[in-house]
Every structure is written in structure tokens, then in C-alpha cells.
Design a protein around this motif. Structure first.
Motif, PDB file in Angstrom:
ATOM      1  N   ASN A 110       0.790  -1.233   0.000  1.00 10.87           N
ATOM      2  CA  ASN A 110       0.000   0.000   0.000  1.00 10.87           C
ATOM      3  C   ASN A 110       0.820   1.281   0.000  1.00 10.87           C
ATOM      4  O   ASN A 110       0.330   2.316  -0.461  1.00 10.87           O
ATOM      5  CB  ASN A 110      -0.924   0.025   1.218  1.00 10.87           C
ATOM      6  CG  ASN A 110      -1.978  -1.061   1.179  1.00 10.87           C
ATOM      7  OD1 ASN A 110      -2.071  -1.824   0.230  1.00 10.87           O
ATOM      8  ND2 ASN A 110      -2.770  -1.137   2.230  1.00 10.87           N
ATOM      9  N   LEU A 111       2.033   1.224   0.520  1.00 10.73           N
ATOM     10  CA  LEU A 111       2.839   2.444   0.640  1.00 10.73           C
ATOM     11  C   LEU A 111       4.112   2.383  -0.194  1.00 10.73           C
ATOM     12  O   LEU A 111       4.315   3.203  -1.092  1.00 10.73           O
ATOM     13  CB  LEU A 111       3.185   2.713   2.104  1.00 10.73           C
ATOM     14  CG  LEU A 111       4.050   3.948   2.375  1.00 10.73           C
ATOM     15  CD1 LEU A 111       3.355   5.214   1.887  1.00 10.73           C
ATOM     16  CD2 LEU A 111       4.396   4.046   3.856  1.00 10.73           C
ATOM     17  N   THR A 136      -6.115   6.374  -2.475  1.00 14.20           N
ATOM     18  CA  THR A 136      -5.877   6.272  -1.040  1.00 14.20           C
ATOM     19  C   THR A 136      -7.166   5.779  -0.375  1.00 14.20           C
ATOM     20  O   THR A 136      -7.673   4.732  -0.737  1.00 14.20           O
ATOM     21  CB  THR A 136      -5.388   7.600  -0.454  1.00 14.20           C
ATOM     22  OG1 THR A 136      -6.397   8.620  -0.637  1.00 14.20           O
ATOM     23  CG2 THR A 136      -4.095   8.037  -1.114  1.00 14.20           C
ATOM     24  N   SER A 137      -7.708   6.507   0.560  1.00 12.74           N
ATOM     25  CA  SER A 137      -8.938   6.104   1.243  1.00 12.74           C
ATOM     26  C   SER A 137      -9.335   7.195   2.219  1.00 12.74           C
ATOM     27  O   SER A 137      -8.477   7.908   2.758  1.00 12.74           O
ATOM     28  CB  SER A 137      -8.720   4.797   2.015  1.00 12.74           C
ATOM     29  OG  SER A 137      -9.838   4.500   2.829  1.00 12.74           O
ATOM     30  N   GLY A 140      -7.573   7.197   5.512  1.00 14.37           N
ATOM     31  CA  GLY A 140      -6.349   7.943   5.748  1.00 14.37           C
ATOM     32  C   GLY A 140      -6.600   9.193   6.570  1.00 14.37           C
ATOM     33  O   GLY A 140      -5.667   9.777   7.138  1.00 14.37           O
ATOM     34  N   PRO A 143      -9.201   6.922  10.659  1.00 15.77           N
ATOM     35  CA  PRO A 143      -8.771   5.519  10.654  1.00 15.77           C
ATOM     36  C   PRO A 143      -9.839   4.567  11.186  1.00 15.77           C
ATOM     37  O   PRO A 143     -10.573   4.884  12.122  1.00 15.77           O
ATOM     38  CB  PRO A 143      -7.540   5.530  11.573  1.00 15.77           C
ATOM     39  CG  PRO A 143      -7.736   6.720  12.452  1.00 15.77           C
ATOM     40  CD  PRO A 143      -8.410   7.746  11.592  1.00 15.77           C
ATOM     41  N   SER A 151      -5.144   1.654   7.480  1.00 18.50           N
ATOM     42  CA  SER A 151      -5.470   3.073   7.619  1.00 18.50           C
ATOM     43  C   SER A 151      -4.209   3.918   7.702  1.00 18.50           C
ATOM     44  O   SER A 151      -4.130   5.002   7.104  1.00 18.50           O
ATOM     45  CB  SER A 151      -6.338   3.298   8.862  1.00 18.50           C
ATOM     46  OG  SER A 151      -7.548   2.571   8.779  1.00 18.50           O
ATOM     47  N   THR A 153      -1.247   3.210   6.411  1.00 13.62           N
ATOM     48  CA  THR A 153      -0.580   3.297   5.103  1.00 13.62           C
ATOM     49  C   THR A 153      -1.263   4.320   4.214  1.00 13.62           C
ATOM     50  O   THR A 153      -0.599   5.037   3.444  1.00 13.62           O
ATOM     51  CB  THR A 153      -0.553   1.930   4.381  1.00 13.62           C
ATOM     52  OG1 THR A 153      -1.885   1.464   4.125  1.00 13.62           O
ATOM     53  CG2 THR A 153       0.213   0.901   5.185  1.00 13.62           C
ATOM     54  N   LYS A 154      -2.573   4.417   4.304  1.00 17.72           N
ATOM     55  CA  LYS A 154      -3.287   5.379   3.463  1.00 17.72           C
ATOM     56  C   LYS A 154      -3.037   6.820   3.933  1.00 17.72           C
ATOM     57  O   LYS A 154      -2.946   7.745   3.122  1.00 17.72           O
ATOM     58  CB  LYS A 154      -4.782   5.058   3.459  1.00 17.72           C
ATOM     59  CG  LYS A 154      -5.125   3.738   2.787  1.00 17.72           C
ATOM     60  CD  LYS A 154      -4.656   3.706   1.336  1.00 17.72           C
ATOM     61  CE  LYS A 154      -5.084   2.430   0.635  1.00 17.72           C
ATOM     62  NZ  LYS A 154      -4.711   2.400  -0.799  1.00 17.72           N
ATOM     63  N   ALA A 155      -2.902   7.012   5.239  1.00 17.08           N
ATOM     64  CA  ALA A 155      -2.552   8.338   5.756  1.00 17.08           C
ATOM     65  C   ALA A 155      -1.157   8.735   5.296  1.00 17.08           C
ATOM     66  O   ALA A 155      -0.916   9.885   4.901  1.00 17.08           O
ATOM     67  CB  ALA A 155      -2.626   8.336   7.280  1.00 17.08           C
ATOM     68  N   HIS A 158      -1.231   9.638   1.574  1.00 14.93           N
ATOM     69  CA  HIS A 158      -1.786  10.988   1.396  1.00 14.93           C
ATOM     70  C   HIS A 158      -0.714  12.043   1.648  1.00 14.93           C
ATOM     71  O   HIS A 158      -0.579  13.010   0.883  1.00 14.93           O
ATOM     72  CB  HIS A 158      -2.970  11.205   2.338  1.00 14.93           C
ATOM     73  CG  HIS A 158      -3.406  12.637   2.443  1.00 14.93           C
ATOM     74  ND1 HIS A 158      -4.043  13.305   1.418  1.00 14.93           N
ATOM     75  CD2 HIS A 158      -3.258  13.541   3.449  1.00 14.93           C
ATOM     76  CE1 HIS A 158      -4.286  14.553   1.790  1.00 14.93           C
ATOM     77  NE2 HIS A 158      -3.827  14.719   3.010  1.00 14.93           N
ATOM     78  N   ALA A 179      -9.826   9.405  -2.995  1.00  9.73           N
ATOM     79  CA  ALA A 179      -9.996   8.918  -1.610  1.00  9.73           C
ATOM     80  C   ALA A 179     -11.384   8.302  -1.479  1.00  9.73           C
ATOM     81  O   ALA A 179     -12.346   8.978  -1.108  1.00  9.73           O
ATOM     82  CB  ALA A 179      -9.804  10.053  -0.607  1.00  9.73           C
TER      83      ALA A 179
END
Length: 254
Positions: A110-111, A136-137, A140, A143, A151, A153-155, A158, A179
Motif C-alpha cells: 500500500n505504501l 488512497t482512502s 487515511g 482511521p 489506515s 498506510t493510506k494516511a 496521502h 480517496a
């Protein structure tokens, strides 16, 4: 973003959001190449959409990334859009012992994967004054405690997007971030989740916004989570997780 006449490479294009974006962009007159680890899924997309190409890629493997990048740049010198979509989402135990394999595979996929892949294509995208897109999501920003590593990894992704967009602002390259909210896909066995957004609806709204000058691609239901304010963050996140734990209690997460 111009939604026609591009040559687009989409990771994780064998299912879910990746497949939906690939098929819709293909229908709009773009050359689309998809990738993923599951050859059967890739073959199914290609068979259903004549003209789409596919290449096997392990986004967690730096050697696989470099090999695919070299191949696609040579075969498609007009490639001008990269969509970093591949990702994995598994429940974890932030309140206990985190499984190390889950931790490393999630971070790698993911990252590190999107960062490595973009790095491998960056000169190509610069040469075409093209577009880099990251999926992403909203997690992020808010969480989900049940998937704390995902969560996080998505932060982190971003944050990386913000830096890369700043550094490329004079290059002619656009850096966009999709997102998504909770969408009906294979992630977390959400295909039938009534509280999740239907995939076709998400795809339609996302493409509409992609066709504008927006840097963040947010469907309407994602906006409240994106607007999660700093001072009230803890109460907001706690309330969100209380709702989600109740929802997921009736869904198998294995």
C-alpha cells in the motif's frame, strides 16, 4: 484531467475499483493497460474488454516493478497516466500483537509499492506532462481501528501525495488523489455490504470529478470524513469506529 486519448497504466486492475476504472476509461477511448498478481483475474478483464492489455505485477516486489516499468515504457512510449490503485486490506490487532507478515505485506503493497512504481515511471510521466493518480482512502483521514495498519498506510500515502504534488507543480505533471469511501468490492468482503457505496455509482461519480481541475477526487459521501477536523478529531474517530464495529460484527472479516 482529459478523460480521452490517454495511455493509462492501472495497478490492481483485475477486480474492484481498479477494474471498474479500467473498463470505464477504456470505453471512453483511452488505451488501458492493467496489472495485478492474479493472472486469472487479468485474463477475465482482457477477455471482456477487447483492447485492454494486461501484465502481471507484484507491487510488493521492487524487481517486478522495475521489470514491468521497463517493458511498458518501451512498448508504450506514449504512456502518460499512471494510476496507483493496487492495495490490500486485512483486519489487524492494534490492541494486541500485530502479525509481522500482515504488517510488512500491507506496508509493502500500500505504501512502498506506489512510491516505487511512481519513481520507476516518473521520467516517462514528466516527458509526457502527464498525470499520476493515487487511490488512497477516507480511512487515511479517519482511521478504522479494525484495520489500523491499512489506515496508517493510506494516511502516509496521502502525505506523500501532498509533497510530490508540491515538488511537481512547475513540471506540467498533475498529481491527483482518489480517496474512496466504503465501496462494494472484495476488500473486507464488502461486495454485499448495504452500507457501502455501489461500485458503479462510485465509478461514475469519480470519473465526473476526474474530468474537472480537482486535485482530490472525493465523491459526495466521502466529504464529511475528509473534512474531519483536528480539534474534534478524537471524538469524531471514536464515534466512527463505534458505528463501524457494529456494522462489521455481522460480516466475516477472514
Amino acid at each position: 484531467m482529459n478523460l480521452t486519448g490517454n495511455t493509462i497504466f492501472i495497478t490492481g486492475g483485475g477486480s474492484g475499483i481498479g477494474r471498474a476504472l479500467a473498463e470505464t476509461l477504456h470505453q471512453r477511448g483511452n488505451k488501458v493497460i492493467i496489472s495485478g498478481r492474479r493472472k486469472g483475474h487479468l485474463d477475465a478483464v482482457v477477455a471482456a474488454n477487447p483492447g485492454i492489455e494486461a501484465v502481471e505485477l507484484d507491487i510488493a516486489d521492487p524487481k517486478s516493478i522495475q521489470s514491468v516499468a521497463t517493458k511498458l515504457i518501451a512498448e508504450h512510449p506514449e504512456l502518460n497516466v499512471l494510476i496507483n490503485n493496487a492495495g490490500i486490506m486485512l483486519p489487524d490487532q492494534a490492541a494486541g500483537t500485530i502479525d509481522d507478515q500482515l504488517l510488512t505485506s500491507t506496508v509493502d503493497t500500500n505504501l512502498l509499492g506506489p512510491i516505487r512504481l511512481t519513481s520507476a515511471f516518473i521520467d516517462q510521466i514528466k516527458s509526457r506532462r502527464g498525470t499520476i493518480i493515487y487511490n488512497t482512502s477516507v480511512l487515511g483521514f479517519v482511521p478504522l481501528a479494525l484495520t489500523a495498519v491499512y489506515s496508517a498506510t493510506k494516511a502516509a500515502l496521502h502525505s506523500y501525495v501532498l509533497s510530490q504534488r508540491f515538488l511537481l507543480q512547475q513540471s506540467g505533471v498533475r498529481v491527483l488523489e482518489i480517496a474512496p469511501p466504503w465501496v462494494r468490492t472484495e476488500l473486507m468482503n464488502s461486495q454485499e455490504a448495504k452500507a457501502a457505496m455501489p461500485l458503479d455509482q462510485f465509478t461514475e461519480e469519480t470519473l465526473q470529478i476526474l474530468g474537472t481541475d480537482a486535485d482530490e477526487i472525493l465523491v459526495e459521501v466521502a466529504k464529511p470524513l475528509r473534512a474531519n477536523p483536528g480539534p474534534a478529531e478524537h471524538a469524531f474517530v471514536n464515534g466512527f469506529n463505534e458505528q463501524m464495529v457494529a456494522l462489521f460484527s455481522s460480516i466475516s472479516l477472514s
